[in-house]
Design a protein around this motif. Sequence first.
Motif, short mmCIF file in Angstrom:
data_model
loop_
_atom_site.label_atom_id
_atom_site.label_comp_id
_atom_site.label_asym_id
_atom_site.label_seq_id
_atom_site.Cartn_x
_atom_site.Cartn_y
_atom_site.Cartn_z
N LEU A 190 22.38 -22.94 43.43
CA LEU A 190 23.06 -24.20 43.73
C LEU A 190 24.48 -24.20 43.15
CD1 LEU A 190 22.03 -26.57 45.33
CD2 LEU A 190 21.53 -27.74 43.18
N ALA A 191 24.62 -23.68 41.93
CA ALA A 191 25.95 -23.61 41.30
C ALA A 191 26.84 -22.67 42.11
CB ALA A 191 25.83 -23.13 39.86
N TYR A 192 26.27 -21.54 42.53
CA TYR A 192 27.01 -20.57 43.35
C TYR A 192 27.53 -21.25 44.62
CZ TYR A 192 27.27 -16.84 46.92
OH TYR A 192 27.67 -16.01 47.95
N VAL B 125 28.52 -25.38 35.02
CA VAL B 125 27.86 -26.03 36.17
C VAL B 125 26.34 -25.82 36.12
CG1 VAL B 125 27.61 -26.02 38.70
CG2 VAL B 125 29.88 -26.00 37.69
N THR B 126 25.91 -24.59 35.80
CA THR B 126 24.45 -24.35 35.72
C THR B 126 23.84 -25.17 34.58
OG1 THR B 126 24.87 -22.33 34.47
CG2 THR B 126 24.34 -22.07 36.80
N TYR C 120 35.98 -18.31 36.68
CA TYR C 120 34.83 -18.57 37.54
C TYR C 120 33.54 -18.49 36.74
CZ TYR C 120 31.63 -17.97 41.50
OH TYR C 120 30.61 -18.09 42.40
N LEU D 211 23.47 -28.68 35.94
CA LEU D 211 22.40 -28.80 36.93
C LEU D 211 21.01 -28.67 36.32
CD1 LEU D 211 23.87 -26.67 39.88
CD2 LEU D 211 23.62 -29.15 39.83
N THR E 109 17.99 -17.07 33.51
CA THR E 109 18.56 -16.03 34.36
C THR E 109 20.04 -16.24 34.66
OG1 THR E 109 17.72 -17.21 36.29
CG2 THR E 109 16.44 -15.33 35.54
N ALA E 110 20.48 -17.50 34.80
CA ALA E 110 21.90 -17.74 35.10
C ALA E 110 22.78 -17.27 33.95
CB ALA E 110 22.13 -19.22 35.39
N PHE F 275 30.85 -21.47 36.19
CA PHE F 275 29.46 -21.24 36.54
C PHE F 275 28.54 -21.58 35.37
CE2 PHE F 275 25.75 -19.21 37.97
CZ PHE F 275 25.88 -19.15 39.34
N ALA G 7 20.96 -21.58 39.66
CA ALA G 7 21.95 -20.51 39.81
C ALA G 7 22.50 -20.49 41.24
CB ALA G 7 21.34 -19.15 39.45
#
Lengths: 219, 219
Positions: free
Chosen positions: A117-119, B165-166, B158, B169, B114-115, B162, A115
């Motif tokens: 790292l993505a931010y 991207v999360t 956004y 990752l 959590t993300a 996010f 989270a």
Amino acid sequence: MGGHGHPYSPAELDLPGFVPQRLSQVEVVAPFVGTSLLLVLSVWLISGRCRGGRLSKTDRLAMCWWAFIGVTHIVFVGPLVFTPDFVSKKNPNYFDDLFKEFSKGDSRYAARNTAVLAYEAIMVGLIGPAALLAVYASASMKSYSHILEFAIGLVQVYGILFYFVTAYLAGFNFWASSFYFWVYFIGANSPWVVMPLFIVTRSWKKISEAFGAKKVKAR
Amino acid sequence: MGGHGHPYSPAELDLPGFVPQRLSQVEVVAPFVGTSLLLVLSVWLISGRCRGGRLSKTDRLAMCWWAFIGVTHIVFVGPLVFTPDFVSKKNPNYFDDLFKEFSKGDSRYAARNTAVLAYEAIMVGLIGPAALLAVYASASMKSYSHILEFAIGLVQVYGILFYFVTAYLAGFNFWASSFYFWVYFIGANSPWVVMPLFIVTRSWKKISEAFGAKKVKAR
């Protein structure tokens, strides 16, 4: 240092091959604060002479913030995103130590939490360059400058909200002591709450006014 | 069903006390799609009569999107955020099964990542209500309607960035099969990419034009 060979919280966080920080707190913080102050001062002074002094003080304050943000995200946070092994690198550089120090306030940086790292990746890749564009747009009084500033400010507000919400959901125990909680986790992040809220509110008003004026004219 | 008593990927995902889904795919999807179509159709027809038919087709399309978003986030996603035990509830209701089904496309929902949870909590708490306000603001041609639409659209862009991207990752292995990858993870999320980008671009242009016009007038 905890039983797991690192100074971070929670102590059970596993960081294989952790290389201790070499620079002291002052050696890490001073270059960052010094560079930032110099940059903000330069932008403040130069913007005062831009457009024959027609820029308002709040415009110039916003420009200082965008320049600070642009440089912080690209120069200082960029290396974090592109150095996956910064906690275990054999010859750590300044930027590795900067984030080892900052991880004392939020160990999710050292742990490469997805989270966080993505931010930061979105901040480095999009917000940094966009902030530098905002400095240029303000200085040249482009017609898109208000909506650009609003956009960057809003992404920052949402990003920092996300940052705090994920910290809360994931356990809220990522600081080495209450000193690091208040000074790093809360203190160092608070400008990312205050300044974007100020800018977003200001741009919202300016844009609504522009449409209000248009409507009155159309009547 | 995998060896861990659930149909999700990765198979080693641990979901203690998992209660299997009762409703079939059709029983889960049909009420959601039916409600949404009915809502979009109603808003389209009603908005055609608003303001004596002065609203443009793109304004009306945007209003349909906001109404759909508002209801989806508040009514359908709201229960997910407020039901931490939805995978293990003894008497699951429709909404629990809706997210058990959707988790086949992204098991982070079932795992309460959590993300993803922070992403959905912000959508439910802020974007849902803001989207309903946008329907009202468009219908009443308020001066803040463009900046409000821009704001919601940008937060959505956004947010979905996010979200992807999360996922990337964290391993990019959260779908039960390539069917669920394409239909749920990519397909069901794609309107959240396309519509906000369309709205953000449109509002950006309208707002820049408003300032461009002001500048010309001021000369």
